[in-house]
Design an enzyme around this catalytic site. Sequence first.
Site, PDB file in Angstrom:
ATOM      1  N   ASP A 222      11.538   1.733   4.951  1.00  0.00           N
ATOM      2  CA  ASP A 222      10.839   0.544   4.437  1.00  0.00           C
ATOM      3  C   ASP A 222      11.101  -0.611   5.392  1.00  0.00           C
ATOM      4  O   ASP A 222      12.231  -1.095   5.497  1.00  0.00           O
ATOM      5  CB  ASP A 222      11.381   0.233   3.034  1.00  0.00           C
ATOM      6  CG  ASP A 222      10.595  -0.865   2.314  1.00  0.00           C
ATOM      7  OD1 ASP A 222       9.759  -1.516   2.961  1.00  0.00           O
ATOM      8  OD2 ASP A 222      10.839  -1.063   1.111  1.00  0.00           O
ATOM      9  N   ASP A 233       4.493  -5.559   3.876  1.00  0.00           N
ATOM     10  CA  ASP A 233       5.584  -4.799   3.269  1.00  0.00           C
ATOM     11  C   ASP A 233       5.051  -3.398   3.022  1.00  0.00           C
ATOM     12  O   ASP A 233       4.166  -3.195   2.187  1.00  0.00           O
ATOM     13  CB  ASP A 233       6.010  -5.467   1.950  1.00  0.00           C
ATOM     14  CG  ASP A 233       7.235  -4.824   1.335  1.00  0.00           C
ATOM     15  OD1 ASP A 233       7.763  -3.857   1.917  1.00  0.00           O
ATOM     16  OD2 ASP A 233       7.670  -5.290   0.258  1.00  0.00           O
ATOM     17  N   HIS A 302       5.305  -6.049  -6.243  1.00  0.00           N
ATOM     18  CA  HIS A 302       5.461  -7.499  -6.386  1.00  0.00           C
ATOM     19  C   HIS A 302       4.392  -8.246  -5.601  1.00  0.00           C
ATOM     20  O   HIS A 302       3.802  -7.707  -4.655  1.00  0.00           O
ATOM     21  CB  HIS A 302       6.842  -7.931  -5.880  1.00  0.00           C
ATOM     22  CG  HIS A 302       7.201  -7.334  -4.535  1.00  0.00           C
ATOM     23  ND1 HIS A 302       6.878  -7.945  -3.341  1.00  0.00           N
ATOM     24  CD2 HIS A 302       7.816  -6.168  -4.212  1.00  0.00           C
ATOM     25  CE1 HIS A 302       7.304  -7.189  -2.339  1.00  0.00           C
ATOM     26  NE2 HIS A 302       7.867  -6.101  -2.838  1.00  0.00           N
ATOM     27  N   HIS A 310       9.103 -11.793  -2.460  1.00  0.00           N
ATOM     28  CA  HIS A 310       8.869 -11.632  -3.899  1.00  0.00           C
ATOM     29  C   HIS A 310       8.377 -12.969  -4.430  1.00  0.00           C
ATOM     30  O   HIS A 310       9.165 -13.887  -4.665  1.00  0.00           O
ATOM     31  CB  HIS A 310      10.154 -11.201  -4.624  1.00  0.00           C
ATOM     32  CG  HIS A 310      10.602  -9.814  -4.277  1.00  0.00           C
ATOM     33  ND1 HIS A 310      11.750  -9.240  -4.791  1.00  0.00           N
ATOM     34  CD2 HIS A 310      10.054  -8.865  -3.482  1.00  0.00           C
ATOM     35  CE1 HIS A 310      11.893  -8.010  -4.316  1.00  0.00           C
ATOM     36  NE2 HIS A 310      10.869  -7.771  -3.516  1.00  0.00           N
ATOM     37  N   GLU A 335       4.143  -0.563  -4.653  1.00  0.00           N
ATOM     38  CA  GLU A 335       5.118   0.455  -4.271  1.00  0.00           C
ATOM     39  C   GLU A 335       5.575   1.228  -5.502  1.00  0.00           C
ATOM     40  O   GLU A 335       5.696   0.665  -6.593  1.00  0.00           O
ATOM     41  CB  GLU A 335       6.320  -0.168  -3.559  1.00  0.00           C
ATOM     42  CG  GLU A 335       7.074  -1.210  -4.351  1.00  0.00           C
ATOM     43  CD  GLU A 335       8.220  -1.821  -3.555  1.00  0.00           C
ATOM     44  OE1 GLU A 335       8.903  -1.085  -2.822  1.00  0.00           O
ATOM     45  OE2 GLU A 335       8.436  -3.041  -3.669  1.00  0.00           O
ATOM     46  N   GLU A 430       4.537   2.772  -0.144  1.00  0.00           N
ATOM     47  CA  GLU A 430       4.187   1.368  -0.412  1.00  0.00           C
ATOM     48  C   GLU A 430       3.123   0.879   0.562  1.00  0.00           C
ATOM     49  O   GLU A 430       3.140   1.234   1.740  1.00  0.00           O
ATOM     50  CB  GLU A 430       5.447   0.504  -0.268  1.00  0.00           C
ATOM     51  CG  GLU A 430       5.230  -0.983  -0.454  1.00  0.00           C
ATOM     52  CD  GLU A 430       6.513  -1.782  -0.299  1.00  0.00           C
ATOM     53  OE1 GLU A 430       6.578  -2.914  -0.821  1.00  0.00           O
ATOM     54  OE2 GLU A 430       7.453  -1.287   0.362  1.00  0.00           O
TER      55      GLU A 430
END
Length: 449
Positions: A222, A233, A302, A310, A335, A430
């Site tokens: 990640d 992300d 998120h 976030h 994710e 994700e």
Amino acid sequence: MVGSESEIVEEAFSNLKELHVGEQEIQDNNGQACKPQSPLQDDEEETQVDGSDGLPEAAKKKKKKRTKKKKEPIGQTDSPSLRQSATQTNPPSIPVDELFPSGDFPEGEIQQYKDDNLWRSTSEEKRELERLEKPIYNSVRRAAEVHRQVRKYMRSIIKPGMLMIDMCETLENMVRKLIKENGLDAGIAFPTGCSLNWVAAHWTPNSGDKTVLQYDDVMKLDFGTQVDGHIIDCAFTVAFNPMFDPLLEASREATNTGIKESGIDVRLCDVGAAIQEVMESYEVEINGKVFQVKSIRNLNGHSIGPYQIHAGKSVPIVKGGEQTKMEEGEFFAIETFGSTGKGYVREDLECSHYMKNFDAGHVPLRLPRAKQLLGTINKHFSTLAFCRRYLDRVGETKYLMALKNLCDAGIVQPYPPLCDVKGSYVSQFEHTILLRPTSKEVISRGDDY
């Protein structure tokens, strides 16, 4: 009888002479034979047999001209402005803005909205809104292109026996090079997570760590990129043993389901319910024992904001979450985590991830060393996440006491590794999506997943 034979010979000679005269009449000015055209197909050339292989010359020429159409990479169009002007090296070393000198970067996968939002795709007003947002879109697409190129290379070199710290540093140095790192304007968005097996997230090796990747490991890779604070992300799972394939497929398909269900005015709880249904339809057999794959109920996707990984909204991966709706213009990290354990994580192991609180105001600090460390964090990371290796890299030493002081004061938040029960396995996939006014863009989508 003799007379008849003479007439036959004379007639044949006459015919041969007429044929020769006909050939002379179709010579062009350069003495080259003109090819007669078929009365039915004026544009087709009469083929002449080549004695070497028996194939007609015209057929050979046509065969040479036929070229197989190459598959365009994700986001590429026929527009010359979006085509690369140079070929990336192997390993990648050319910054992506040099590969796309026009400054326009490939868009991700486009998905149309459903039901009541179908009208958006043809709305001129919404299209105009997108034109106004083009600089933001371009920044995040540049970050996404870096992510695609880096992960493609890393997937080709990751093998059992690698030191985890070497893998992370190779990945991070490549990101810095391809994104043309420039302070807070462009660079790494957060530390490279390479959590193993029952560790679901937030683990990266600290300096001196000697952990080695094994054949039977399940690793979640990640990592994030950012341009002008706009963050990509994106994560995937690496497993060498095919025994784990159903576990990886469960989280990959659950993530794709979450992306498909997301949209403007969609309730977050509805996305979570759809994800859980797909995730928990899978089973995996590990060493002769069958496990139902579970969604980890206290891990979420998120929303993402500028310099804020976030941004406030959570996208659950089980049913019963928030009734809050997704809104136009928002970025989301969709994710999912599939586990063979309890489907619940807790904080454990040595902490490596930290992040300055986005809303942290001025807090008086008594330790001069803590003040100095905070200055380093503000300069190099601001509100982006960092790890202890990153502090080492910018020259900080003997900082653990000062870092603890910043955490105790509420200025910096520690993010220890999140773990399911020991002996279990967790997979993750994700993507970052953008809810554009006219359509949904899966910005980080690539040919790999």
